[in-house]
Design a protein around this motif. Structure first.
Motif, short mmCIF file in Angstrom:
data_model
loop_
_atom_site.label_atom_id
_atom_site.label_comp_id
_atom_site.label_asym_id
_atom_site.label_seq_id
_atom_site.Cartn_x
_atom_site.Cartn_y
_atom_site.Cartn_z
N THR A 139 86.89 23.69 -60.22
CA THR A 139 87.49 24.98 -60.17
C THR A 139 87.43 25.67 -58.63
OG1 THR A 139 86.98 25.32 -62.24
CG2 THR A 139 87.61 27.20 -61.06
N TRP A 140 86.16 25.36 -58.13
CA TRP A 140 85.92 25.78 -56.64
C TRP A 140 87.17 25.09 -55.54
CZ3 TRP A 140 83.91 29.97 -54.66
CH2 TRP A 140 83.63 30.10 -53.34
N ARG A 141 87.14 23.82 -55.82
CA ARG A 141 87.78 23.12 -54.91
C ARG A 141 89.46 23.40 -54.99
NH1 ARG A 141 86.34 18.37 -56.68
NH2 ARG A 141 88.53 17.85 -57.99
N ILE A 142 90.00 23.63 -56.20
CA ILE A 142 91.55 23.85 -56.40
C ILE A 142 91.82 25.24 -56.31
CG2 ILE A 142 91.61 21.83 -57.90
CD1 ILE A 142 91.83 24.02 -60.42
N GLY A 143 93.17 25.49 -55.83
CA GLY A 143 93.64 26.84 -55.41
C GLY A 143 94.16 27.37 -56.72
N PHE A 144 95.40 27.11 -57.27
CA PHE A 144 96.06 27.33 -58.31
C PHE A 144 95.48 26.84 -59.55
CE2 PHE A 144 99.29 26.73 -61.76
CZ PHE A 144 99.75 28.05 -61.67
N ARG A 150 89.13 32.43 -53.07
CA ARG A 150 89.61 33.49 -52.29
C ARG A 150 89.16 34.93 -53.03
NH1 ARG A 150 95.88 34.71 -53.11
NH2 ARG A 150 95.21 35.42 -55.24
N ARG A 151 89.11 34.81 -54.50
CA ARG A 151 88.70 35.90 -55.41
C ARG A 151 87.04 36.32 -55.13
NH1 ARG A 151 87.80 35.53 -60.13
NH2 ARG A 151 88.25 33.36 -60.52
N LEU A 152 86.42 35.28 -54.85
CA LEU A 152 84.64 35.36 -54.74
C LEU A 152 84.45 35.17 -53.46
CD1 LEU A 152 84.08 33.31 -58.13
CD2 LEU A 152 84.20 35.76 -57.75
N ARG A 153 85.20 35.51 -52.06
CA ARG A 153 84.94 35.38 -51.07
C ARG A 153 83.92 36.34 -50.67
NH1 ARG A 153 89.85 35.25 -48.97
NH2 ARG A 153 89.89 37.48 -48.71
N GLY A 154 82.98 36.17 -50.09
CA GLY A 154 81.84 37.00 -49.46
C GLY A 154 80.40 37.13 -50.34
N LEU A 182 82.93 32.83 -64.49
CA LEU A 182 83.41 33.91 -63.39
C LEU A 182 84.45 33.30 -62.31
CD1 LEU A 182 82.72 36.40 -61.84
CD2 LEU A 182 81.03 34.88 -60.48
N LEU A 183 84.36 31.79 -62.22
CA LEU A 183 85.22 31.13 -61.38
C LEU A 183 86.52 30.91 -61.98
CD1 LEU A 183 82.69 28.09 -60.51
CD2 LEU A 183 83.88 29.85 -58.66
N THR A 184 86.73 31.07 -63.12
CA THR A 184 88.08 30.88 -63.99
C THR A 184 88.56 32.35 -64.37
OG1 THR A 184 87.03 30.55 -66.18
CG2 THR A 184 87.48 28.67 -64.95
N GLY A 185 87.86 33.52 -63.89
CA GLY A 185 88.47 34.70 -64.05
C GLY A 185 88.03 35.57 -65.40
N GLY A 198 74.76 40.23 -55.14
CA GLY A 198 76.02 39.91 -55.08
C GLY A 198 76.92 40.35 -56.12
N VAL A 199 76.40 40.64 -57.54
CA VAL A 199 76.83 41.11 -58.44
C VAL A 199 77.51 42.51 -58.22
CG1 VAL A 199 76.39 41.96 -60.88
CG2 VAL A 199 75.58 39.69 -60.16
N ALA A 200 76.87 43.38 -57.56
CA ALA A 200 77.20 44.81 -57.44
C ALA A 200 78.14 44.58 -56.44
CB ALA A 200 76.13 45.67 -56.57
N ALA A 201 78.53 43.77 -55.60
CA ALA A 201 79.52 43.55 -54.87
C ALA A 201 80.89 43.05 -55.62
CB ALA A 201 79.45 42.37 -53.55
N LEU A 202 80.71 42.16 -56.44
CA LEU A 202 81.78 42.00 -57.36
C LEU A 202 82.18 43.05 -58.50
CD1 LEU A 202 80.68 38.27 -58.33
CD2 LEU A 202 82.56 39.07 -56.69
N VAL A 203 81.29 43.80 -58.77
CA VAL A 203 81.50 44.94 -59.68
C VAL A 203 82.36 46.09 -59.05
CG1 VAL A 203 80.62 46.69 -61.02
CG2 VAL A 203 79.88 44.56 -61.22
N GLY A 204 81.70 46.20 -57.39
CA GLY A 204 82.74 47.05 -56.75
C GLY A 204 84.05 46.68 -56.46
N ALA A 205 84.43 45.42 -56.15
CA ALA A 205 85.66 44.85 -55.98
C ALA A 205 86.46 44.95 -57.22
CB ALA A 205 85.51 43.34 -55.59
N ARG A 206 86.11 44.82 -58.40
CA ARG A 206 86.63 44.76 -59.59
C ARG A 206 87.31 46.53 -59.97
NH1 ARG A 206 84.62 43.90 -64.48
NH2 ARG A 206 86.38 43.43 -65.38
N SER A 207 86.65 47.38 -59.19
CA SER A 207 87.10 48.66 -59.35
C SER A 207 88.45 49.02 -58.38
CB SER A 207 85.88 49.59 -59.04
OG SER A 207 85.75 49.61 -57.45
N HIS A 208 88.92 47.62 -57.74
CA HIS A 208 89.91 47.98 -56.98
C HIS A 208 90.75 46.74 -57.07
CE1 HIS A 208 88.64 51.46 -55.07
NE2 HIS A 208 87.20 51.02 -54.68
N PRO A 209 91.25 46.42 -58.44
CA PRO A 209 91.70 45.06 -58.78
C PRO A 209 93.18 44.93 -58.05
CG PRO A 209 92.12 46.86 -60.40
CD PRO A 209 91.15 47.44 -59.77
#
Length: 216
Positions: A139-144, A150-154, A182-185, A198-209
């Motif tokens: 899942t990490w290796r493929i794109g589509f 891309r989604r979990l960058r940072g 998480l990797l599969t959405g 890093g969980v807080a960063a992901l939760v914050g990102a989800r507030s701006h989907p």
């Protein structure tokens, strides 16, 4: 991988056989699908043939997710829970892949969709850690269709039960099964089982989907 797939299909068939009518109608983790549609999808893959797949792709306008959605909904509507369960049980032991599908993707599919069914029902369903690690790597290796990098960058993802880590940034740690979700959405189900700054960063990102349904 075939042994894992066989065991997952047989185990899911056992799980489905014990569900009530209400549980079959319960929303799954897959956006827009009930347990019924997920079960239908899992039983379709080993029976799919190239000609049928091409026809369905044309009907869907060439959209992969649209084709998967259309075929699962139609199968779910025309088959009873008993027949959907039987189709999945019969698939255990099959060595047929859906046209164009690779073996690793078939394993990934059944592992994640098993959780799509079990988690909303409050059923604990263990995921084989080594198989989950292999699926996480794919899942990490493929794109589509997941676009995980891309989604979990940072953030840095670190499994606590197997040797696996990817990414760079504040750590998100937990069982490899939760990281695979998480990797599969499947963010809501995954983040409840993960820790680290890093969980807080992901939760914050989800507030701006950015929009879009859970990839299937």
């Amino acid at each position: 991988m075939w042994r894992v797939i066989d065991a997952e299909r047989a185990g899911l068939a056992d799980l489905l056989a014990g569900l009530t009518d209400e549980q079959w109608e319960r929303p799954s983790l897959c956006a827009g699908w009930r347990v019924r549609e997920v079960a239908a999808h899992l039983g379709l893959g080993p029976r799919a043939r190239l000609g049928w797949t091409l026809v369905e792709a044309v009907k869907a306008g060439g959209g992969f997710n649209r084709m998967i959605d259309n075929t699962a909904r139609r199968e779910a509507a025309r088959r009873s829970p008993e027949r959907l369960t039987a189709a999945l049980r019969e698939a255990s032991g099959s060595r047929r892949l859906a046209p164009g599908q690779k073996l690793g993707y078939a394993m990934l599919d059944v592992l994640v969709h098993g959780q799509d069914i079990a988690v909303p029902l409050g059923i604990e369903r263990a995921m084989p850690p080594e198989a989950a690690r292999g699926s996480a790597e794919i899942t990490w290796r493929i794109g589509f269709p997941f676009r995980a990098r891309r989604r979990l960058r940072g953030v840095r993802l670190t499994a606590v039960d197997v040797d696996w880590t990817v990414g760079d940034g504040p750590e998100v740690s937990g069982p490899i099964a939760a990281l695979l979700l998480l990797l599969t959405g499947r963010d809501d189900a995954a983040l409840a089982r993960l820790d680290g700054p890093g969980v807080a960063a992901l939760v914050g990102a989800r507030s701006h989907p950015s929009g879009g349904a859970t990839p299937r």
